[in-house]
Design a protein around this motif. Structure first.
Motif, PDB file in Angstrom:
ATOM      1  N   ARG A 170       0.811  -1.217   0.000  1.00  0.00           N
ATOM      2  CA  ARG A 170       0.000   0.000   0.000  1.00  0.00           C
ATOM      3  C   ARG A 170       0.849   1.274   0.000  1.00  0.00           C
ATOM      4  NH1 ARG A 170      -2.532   1.321   5.610  1.00  0.00           N
ATOM      5  NH2 ARG A 170      -0.885   0.766   7.091  1.00  0.00           N
ATOM      6  N   LEU A 171       2.101   1.176   0.443  1.00  0.00           N
ATOM      7  CA  LEU A 171       2.971   2.348   0.415  1.00  0.00           C
ATOM      8  C   LEU A 171       3.508   2.646  -0.987  1.00  0.00           C
ATOM      9  CD1 LEU A 171       5.159   1.928   3.638  1.00  0.00           C
ATOM     10  CD2 LEU A 171       3.541   3.790   3.164  1.00  0.00           C
ATOM     11  N   ALA A 172       3.721   1.611  -1.753  1.00  0.00           N
ATOM     12  CA  ALA A 172       4.418   1.756  -3.031  1.00  0.00           C
ATOM     13  C   ALA A 172       3.815   2.832  -3.938  1.00  0.00           C
ATOM     14  CB  ALA A 172       4.480   0.411  -3.749  1.00  0.00           C
ATOM     15  N   PRO A 173       2.496   2.851  -4.211  1.00  0.00           N
ATOM     16  CA  PRO A 173       1.982   3.863  -5.139  1.00  0.00           C
ATOM     17  C   PRO A 173       2.084   5.285  -4.604  1.00  0.00           C
ATOM     18  CG  PRO A 173       0.180   2.595  -4.172  1.00  0.00           C
ATOM     19  CD  PRO A 173       1.436   1.896  -3.799  1.00  0.00           C
ATOM     20  N   LEU A 174       2.031   5.446  -3.285  1.00  0.00           N
ATOM     21  CA  LEU A 174       2.123   6.787  -2.716  1.00  0.00           C
ATOM     22  C   LEU A 174       3.556   7.306  -2.749  1.00  0.00           C
ATOM     23  CD1 LEU A 174      -0.358   6.393   0.266  1.00  0.00           C
ATOM     24  CD2 LEU A 174      -0.762   7.400  -1.992  1.00  0.00           C
ATOM     25  N   ILE A 175       4.505   6.410  -2.546  1.00  0.00           N
ATOM     26  CA  ILE A 175       5.911   6.792  -2.705  1.00  0.00           C
ATOM     27  C   ILE A 175       6.158   7.234  -4.143  1.00  0.00           C
ATOM     28  CG2 ILE A 175       8.279   5.918  -2.741  1.00  0.00           C
ATOM     29  CD1 ILE A 175       7.478   4.098  -0.382  1.00  0.00           C
ATOM     30  N   GLY A 177      22.117   2.497  -0.305  1.00  0.00           N
ATOM     31  CA  GLY A 177      22.054   3.771  -1.005  1.00  0.00           C
ATOM     32  C   GLY A 177      20.981   4.703  -0.494  1.00  0.00           C
ATOM     33  N   LEU A 178      20.477   4.440   0.709  1.00  0.00           N
ATOM     34  CA  LEU A 178      19.448   5.286   1.298  1.00  0.00           C
ATOM     35  C   LEU A 178      20.075   6.454   2.043  1.00  0.00           C
ATOM     36  CD1 LEU A 178      17.194   2.480   2.790  1.00  0.00           C
ATOM     37  CD2 LEU A 178      16.530   4.020   0.929  1.00  0.00           C
ATOM     38  N   ARG A 194      14.431   0.271   0.239  1.00  0.00           N
ATOM     39  CA  ARG A 194      15.029   0.665  -1.032  1.00  0.00           C
ATOM     40  C   ARG A 194      14.261   0.080  -2.204  1.00  0.00           C
ATOM     41  NH1 ARG A 194      16.736   4.895  -3.207  1.00  0.00           N
ATOM     42  NH2 ARG A 194      18.869   4.944  -3.915  1.00  0.00           N
ATOM     43  N   GLU A 195      13.799  -1.150  -2.068  1.00  0.00           N
ATOM     44  CA  GLU A 195      13.027  -1.785  -3.141  1.00  0.00           C
ATOM     45  C   GLU A 195      11.744  -1.020  -3.431  1.00  0.00           C
ATOM     46  OE1 GLU A 195      13.573  -4.999  -4.993  1.00  0.00           O
ATOM     47  OE2 GLU A 195      15.508  -4.065  -4.544  1.00  0.00           O
ATOM     48  N   LEU A 196      11.177  -0.380  -2.423  1.00  0.00           N
ATOM     49  CA  LEU A 196       9.948   0.397  -2.617  1.00  0.00           C
ATOM     50  C   LEU A 196      10.200   1.709  -3.341  1.00  0.00           C
ATOM     51  CD1 LEU A 196       7.889   0.088   0.696  1.00  0.00           C
ATOM     52  CD2 LEU A 196       7.315  -0.811  -1.559  1.00  0.00           C
ATOM     53  N   GLY A 197      11.446   2.150  -3.363  1.00  0.00           N
ATOM     54  CA  GLY A 197      11.765   3.398  -4.045  1.00  0.00           C
ATOM     55  C   GLY A 197      11.872   4.604  -3.149  1.00  0.00           C
ATOM     56  N   ALA A 198      11.794   4.421  -1.826  1.00  0.00           N
ATOM     57  CA  ALA A 198      11.978   5.554  -0.916  1.00  0.00           C
ATOM     58  C   ALA A 198      13.412   6.062  -1.022  1.00  0.00           C
ATOM     59  CB  ALA A 198      11.658   5.153   0.516  1.00  0.00           C
ATOM     60  N   ASP A 199      13.595   7.338  -0.716  1.00  0.00           N
ATOM     61  CA  ASP A 199      14.914   7.964  -0.807  1.00  0.00           C
ATOM     62  C   ASP A 199      15.688   7.883   0.500  1.00  0.00           C
ATOM     63  OD1 ASP A 199      14.557   9.225  -3.544  1.00  0.00           O
ATOM     64  OD2 ASP A 199      12.885  10.141  -2.460  1.00  0.00           O
ATOM     65  N   ARG A 200      14.959   7.976   1.602  1.00  0.00           N
ATOM     66  CA  ARG A 200      15.596   8.006   2.915  1.00  0.00           C
ATOM     67  C   ARG A 200      14.757   7.227   3.928  1.00  0.00           C
ATOM     68  NH1 ARG A 200      18.026  14.043   4.301  1.00  0.00           N
ATOM     69  NH2 ARG A 200      19.071  14.412   2.299  1.00  0.00           N
ATOM     70  N   VAL A 201      15.365   6.988   5.074  1.00  0.00           N
ATOM     71  CA  VAL A 201      14.634   6.539   6.244  1.00  0.00           C
ATOM     72  C   VAL A 201      14.870   7.551   7.355  1.00  0.00           C
ATOM     73  CG1 VAL A 201      14.684   4.078   5.706  1.00  0.00           C
ATOM     74  CG2 VAL A 201      16.554   5.083   7.037  1.00  0.00           C
ATOM     75  N   GLU A 202      13.868   7.733   8.202  1.00  0.00           N
ATOM     76  CA  GLU A 202      14.054   8.467   9.446  1.00  0.00           C
ATOM     77  C   GLU A 202      14.014   7.467  10.585  1.00  0.00           C
ATOM     78  OE1 GLU A 202      11.951  11.684  12.431  1.00  0.00           O
ATOM     79  OE2 GLU A 202      11.696  11.990  10.267  1.00  0.00           O
TER      80      GLU A 202
END
Length: 267
Positions: free
Chosen positions: A131-136, A202-203, A161-169
């Protein structure tokens, strides 16, 4: 170029950025109808004192940050092209409306419930992935960097990273609770391992929640590659005693001390 708009792979000007969370300023303002303290004025003071960013976490009930604050801050931030505007929140509640409307530099997806007092856990994988993937993807298509609020779980970084996010907090409350106790070293080791895993993927790396003047430097010395810390509650509480300008400068000194301990420039 905005120095905070990075790929997550480059050095972040040799130090961690401080993003000031203004939720508690808005919470105090909302107890009366006078419009004071001003959220935009607080943002201006923080930026003038050297903060590299402003964070807000507007919740659906508007108990602190309200919709007009987000738009007014977005307008203010155009006067500070070197600084970053970060909007946090649950993308399944109201966050995406703000992302679409103002296109901040960064949005931080946080899995909080509408009735939570504050954020208290990160996203879970694989449960939340689909459910996160399309919003990312949507946020990134708007030119907005995406950070996911995560517990210090090293094995989850590949999935992020597989989901395509740029960073983690990294959600740092467990560290704050363990600080200055016998558990500190063990807890910090988990954050260090998670940071290393994120960097290998690479995040980019952010951190926040209950960081303060007492524990911030030690955290940054131990955890590699933190590009940004978002601090609100403790910083605003300190500002009641020290003033907002002096408080922001003191948090920046904590960051600079960490940089010096790691071999960077001391200030």
């Amino acid at each position: 170029m905005n120095p905070l708009l990075t790929t997550g792979l480059d050095a972040h000007r040799g130090m961690t950025a401080l993003s000031v969370n203004l939720n508690k300023v808005a919470l105090l303002r909302n107890t009366r109808t006078l419009g004071i303290p001003s959220v935009t004025r607080a943002a201006t003071i923080a930026l003038q004192a050297g903060a590299q960013g402003i964070t807000v976490h507007p919740r659906p009930d508007e108990r602190h940050i309200r919709a007009h604050d987000v738009h007014e801050l977005a307008a203010l931030m155009t006067q500070w092209p070197q600084a970053e505007f970060n909007i946090e929140g649950n993308p399944f509640h109201n966050l995406m409306d703000f992302v679409r409307a103002v296109r901040p530099h960064q949005c931080t997806f946080v899995p909080d419930a509408t009735d939570q007092v504050t954020s208290d856990h990160g996203w879970q994988f694989p449960q939340d992935a689909q459910r996160l993937a399309p919003l990312i993807a949507e946020a990134k298509s708007l030119g907005v960097r995406v950070s996911l609020f995560m517990d210090p779980t090293a094995q989850a970084m590949h999935a992020v990273r597989e989901l395509g996010a740029d960073r983690v907090e990294l959600y740092t409350e467990t560290y704050a609770r363990a600080h200055a106790t016998l558990q500190q070293a063990e807890v910090l080791a988990g954050f260090t391992a998670t940071a290393q895993a994120a960097l290998r993927e690479g995040l980019g790396l952010n951190a926040g929640h209950d960081l303060n003047r007492d524990n911030l430097t030690e955290f940054l010395v131990a955890v590699p590659g933190v590009q940004e810390v978002s601090i609100g509650h403790a910083l605003i509480a300190d500002a009641l005693e020290l003033g907002l300008d002096a408080t922001v400068r003191d948090y920046l000194r904590c960051i600079h001390r960490a940089g010096a301990a790691q071999g960077g420039p001391a200030r």
